[in-house]
Design a protein around this motif. Structure first.
Motif, PDB file in Angstrom:
ATOM      1  N   ASP A 165       0.820  -1.213   0.000  1.00 21.13           N
ATOM      2  CA  ASP A 165       0.000   0.000   0.000  1.00 21.13           C
ATOM      3  C   ASP A 165       0.856   1.267   0.000  1.00 21.13           C
ATOM      4  N   HIS A 166       2.055   1.187   0.592  1.00 22.35           N
ATOM      5  CA  HIS A 166       2.946   2.345   0.573  1.00 22.35           C
ATOM      6  C   HIS A 166       3.512   2.569  -0.828  1.00 22.35           C
ATOM      7  N   ALA A 167       3.881   1.482  -1.510  1.00 17.90           N
ATOM      8  CA  ALA A 167       4.363   1.622  -2.884  1.00 17.90           C
ATOM      9  C   ALA A 167       3.278   2.242  -3.754  1.00 17.90           C
ATOM     10  N   GLU A 168       2.053   1.796  -3.572  1.00 23.29           N
ATOM     11  CA  GLU A 168       0.945   2.298  -4.379  1.00 23.29           C
ATOM     12  C   GLU A 168       0.677   3.775  -4.117  1.00 23.29           C
ATOM     13  N   GLU A 169       0.720   4.190  -2.835  1.00 22.13           N
ATOM     14  CA  GLU A 169       0.395   5.573  -2.531  1.00 22.13           C
ATOM     15  C   GLU A 169       1.444   6.544  -3.061  1.00 22.13           C
ATOM     16  N   THR A 170       2.678   6.060  -3.239  1.00 25.58           N
ATOM     17  CA  THR A 170       3.735   6.926  -3.748  1.00 25.58           C
ATOM     18  C   THR A 170       3.897   6.812  -5.264  1.00 25.58           C
ATOM     19  N   GLY A 171       3.068   5.984  -5.895  1.00 25.98           N
ATOM     20  CA  GLY A 171       3.133   5.834  -7.341  1.00 25.98           C
ATOM     21  C   GLY A 171       4.266   4.964  -7.822  1.00 25.98           C
ATOM     22  N   ALA A 172       4.845   4.168  -6.939  1.00 28.15           N
ATOM     23  CA  ALA A 172       5.961   3.293  -7.299  1.00 28.15           C
ATOM     24  C   ALA A 172       5.467   1.868  -7.522  1.00 28.15           C
ATOM     25  N   ALA A 173       6.166   1.142  -8.367  1.00 31.30           N
ATOM     26  CA  ALA A 173       5.837  -0.263  -8.577  1.00 31.30           C
ATOM     27  C   ALA A 173       6.259  -1.085  -7.361  1.00 31.30           C
ATOM     28  N   VAL A 174       5.508  -2.132  -7.056  1.00 28.81           N
ATOM     29  CA  VAL A 174       5.912  -3.043  -5.996  1.00 28.81           C
ATOM     30  C   VAL A 174       7.201  -3.730  -6.451  1.00 28.81           C
ATOM     31  N   PRO A 175       8.279  -3.648  -5.677  1.00 24.81           N
ATOM     32  CA  PRO A 175       9.584  -4.136  -6.150  1.00 24.81           C
ATOM     33  C   PRO A 175       9.653  -5.656  -6.251  1.00 24.81           C
ATOM     34  N   ASP A 176      10.434  -6.123  -7.224  1.00 29.19           N
ATOM     35  CA  ASP A 176      10.684  -7.556  -7.381  1.00 29.19           C
ATOM     36  C   ASP A 176      11.775  -8.042  -6.440  1.00 29.19           C
ATOM     37  N   ARG A 177      12.671  -7.127  -6.050  1.00 35.12           N
ATOM     38  CA  ARG A 177      13.738  -7.408  -5.095  1.00 35.12           C
ATOM     39  C   ARG A 177      13.719  -6.301  -4.055  1.00 35.12           C
ATOM     40  N   PRO A 182       4.234   1.175   6.262  1.00 33.50           N
ATOM     41  CA  PRO A 182       2.954   1.063   5.553  1.00 33.50           C
ATOM     42  C   PRO A 182       2.483   2.415   5.034  1.00 33.50           C
ATOM     43  N   ALA A 183       1.365   2.413   4.342  1.00 29.10           N
ATOM     44  CA  ALA A 183       0.803   3.634   3.774  1.00 29.10           C
ATOM     45  C   ALA A 183       0.466   4.647   4.869  1.00 29.10           C
ATOM     46  N   GLY A 184       0.410   5.914   4.445  1.00 31.73           N
ATOM     47  CA  GLY A 184      -0.002   6.969   5.351  1.00 31.73           C
ATOM     48  C   GLY A 184       1.031   8.040   5.588  1.00 31.73           C
ATOM     49  N   VAL A 185       2.114   8.034   4.811  1.00 32.35           N
ATOM     50  CA  VAL A 185       3.117   9.086   4.950  1.00 32.35           C
ATOM     51  C   VAL A 185       2.639  10.330   4.204  1.00 32.35           C
ATOM     52  N   ALA A 186       3.194  11.474   4.562  1.00 31.95           N
ATOM     53  CA  ALA A 186       2.776  12.718   3.923  1.00 31.95           C
ATOM     54  C   ALA A 186       3.029  12.685   2.420  1.00 31.95           C
ATOM     55  N   LEU A 187       4.115  12.041   2.001  1.00 30.54           N
ATOM     56  CA  LEU A 187       4.444  11.937   0.586  1.00 30.54           C
ATOM     57  C   LEU A 187       3.305  11.327  -0.216  1.00 30.54           C
ATOM     58  N   GLY A 188       2.590  10.393   0.394  1.00 32.18           N
ATOM     59  CA  GLY A 188       1.524   9.688  -0.320  1.00 32.18           C
ATOM     60  C   GLY A 188       0.132  10.217  -0.059  1.00 32.18           C
ATOM     61  N   LEU A 189       0.018  11.304   0.706  1.00 33.45           N
ATOM     62  CA  LEU A 189      -1.292  11.867   1.048  1.00 33.45           C
ATOM     63  C   LEU A 189      -1.363  13.310   0.553  1.00 33.45           C
ATOM     64  N   PRO A 190      -1.779  13.520  -0.696  1.00 25.56           N
ATOM     65  CA  PRO A 190      -1.843  14.885  -1.238  1.00 25.56           C
ATOM     66  C   PRO A 190      -2.660  15.815  -0.341  1.00 25.56           C
ATOM     67  N   GLY A 191      -2.089  16.977  -0.072  1.00 29.80           N
ATOM     68  CA  GLY A 191      -2.768  17.954   0.780  1.00 29.80           C
ATOM     69  C   GLY A 191      -2.462  17.815   2.252  1.00 29.80           C
ATOM     70  N   THR A 192      -1.825  16.698   2.642  1.00 25.03           N
ATOM     71  CA  THR A 192      -1.455  16.507   4.044  1.00 25.03           C
ATOM     72  C   THR A 192      -0.172  17.284   4.331  1.00 25.03           C
ATOM     73  N   PRO A 193      -0.161  18.127   5.352  1.00 29.47           N
ATOM     74  CA  PRO A 193       1.051  18.917   5.613  1.00 29.47           C
ATOM     75  C   PRO A 193       2.204  18.047   6.103  1.00 29.47           C
ATOM     76  N   TYR A 194       3.391  18.435   5.690  1.00 28.11           N
ATOM     77  CA  TYR A 194       4.593  17.813   6.237  1.00 28.11           C
ATOM     78  C   TYR A 194       4.834  18.364   7.641  1.00 28.11           C
ATOM     79  N   LEU A 195       5.832  17.825   8.313  1.00 19.90           N
ATOM     80  CA  LEU A 195       6.081  18.187   9.703  1.00 19.90           C
ATOM     81  C   LEU A 195       6.668  19.583   9.823  1.00 19.90           C
ATOM     82  N   ARG A 196       6.218  20.279  10.866  1.00 19.49           N
ATOM     83  CA  ARG A 196       6.697  21.621  11.165  1.00 19.49           C
ATOM     84  C   ARG A 196       7.130  21.682  12.628  1.00 19.49           C
ATOM     85  N   ALA A 197       7.912  22.695  12.957  1.00 17.50           N
ATOM     86  CA  ALA A 197       8.343  22.863  14.344  1.00 17.50           C
ATOM     87  C   ALA A 197       7.129  22.939  15.258  1.00 17.50           C
TER      88      ALA A 197
END
Length: 283
Positions: free
Chosen positions: A84-96, A247-262
């Motif tokens: 699910d993390h590969a999918e959310e970032t637009g990457a192919a599921v790796p073979d290795r 797993p899925a749910g990082v800011a990179l894979g959630l458009p509009g979700t803010p990244y971390l700030r102080a």
């Protein structure tokens, strides 16, 4: 068993958590919980000393909790290891397995302050199951051999700066090796305490809002395979740490979700391995 290190950075006291919840110092057995301790049968010695009542109780109240392993020789990371993390970032599921190294000096305690790098606009979170090596692994014959080389497991936050990671270089190191970018712990938990490592829930929240809620059953490559695979290309030594992916749910894979700030607070946990909490601030 649950091992931990308590005290100021660089002056931590090695300890173990008893079944009754009390903390016992291991200073009579070892100067630290490190590769030498793990390689020399330290876990078994600590188990015997605890059972015999030979350890001195330690009051942890008000004391900092450090990373449960001192000075890992290397931190080996696995990228895109949850479908699910590969999918959310637009990457192919790796073979290795996708393998990269993270500067071992990034390892800090589970409640330590994490520094947002200067110039950063895309600092991200990643809850991960960490594997701690207890015995040298070199050209293992099969994944079935991996269990004999694992000291235990811990929670890892593989903090990442996505602009540094993805835009500045073909490799990921710049966005992975910033100072304080690998909170680890609170405990090193031995395999007998963890149970089925293929069915552990992982969770992470930012400022109280759940971002990640996954399960190790969704790994592309499981822990035994990863230890075996890595041993074909590098020597895994006692005290080394393997971050096994997020797993899925990082800011990179959630458009509009803010990244971390102080001022942001990140809380994360894995079944049976405890919880972490970090507040982020400017470097």
């Amino acid at each position: 068993m649950r091992f931990l290190r308590i005290g100021p950075a660089g002056k931590e006291v090695p300890a173990v958590l008893g079944e009754d919840g009390r903390v016992f110092a291991l200073s009579a057995l070892t100067g630290d919980i490190d590769g030498a301790f793990l390689a020399s049968g330290g876990i078994d010695r600590a188990r015997a000393a605890l059972a015999a009542g030979d350890l001195t109780p330690l009051d942890p109240a008000g004391l900092r909790t450090g990373a449960p392993v001192a000075r890992p020789g290397k931190v080996v990371c696995i990228g895109l290891n949850y479908r699910d993390h590969a999918e959310e970032t637009g990457a192919a599921v790796p073979d290795r397995p996708v393998v990269f190294l993270k500067d071992a000096s990034t390892v800090v305690g589970p409640y330590d302050r994490v520094l947002i790098p200067r110039g950063s606009t895309r600092t991200d979170w990643e809850v991960e199951l960490a594997v701690v090596i207890g015995r040298e692994a070199r050209y293992l014959a099969s994944p079935a051999d991996a269990a004999d080389h694992i000291a235990g497991y811990a929670i890892s936050n593989d903090v990442s700066e996505r602009e540094f990671q993805l835009d500045y270089s073909a490799q990921w190191d710049l966005g992975k090796s910033c100072e304080t970018f690998n909170p680890l712990g609170p405990w090193l938990v031995t395999p007998d305490e963890v149970g089925d490592v293929r069915a552990l829930g992982l969770r992470l929240a930012v400022n109280g809002e759940v971002r990640q809620d996954g399960d190790t059953k969704d790994m592309v490559f499981d822990v035994p395979y990863l230890v075996w695979y890595l041993s074909q290309y590098m020597v895994l030594r006692p005290g080394d740490v393997i971050n096994t992916g997020t797993p899925a749910g990082v800011a990179l894979g959630l458009p509009g979700t803010p990244y971390l700030r102080a001022g942001d607070t990140v809380e994360l946990g894995i079944d049976g391995l405890g919880t972490q909490r970090q507040t982020f601030s400017h470097a």
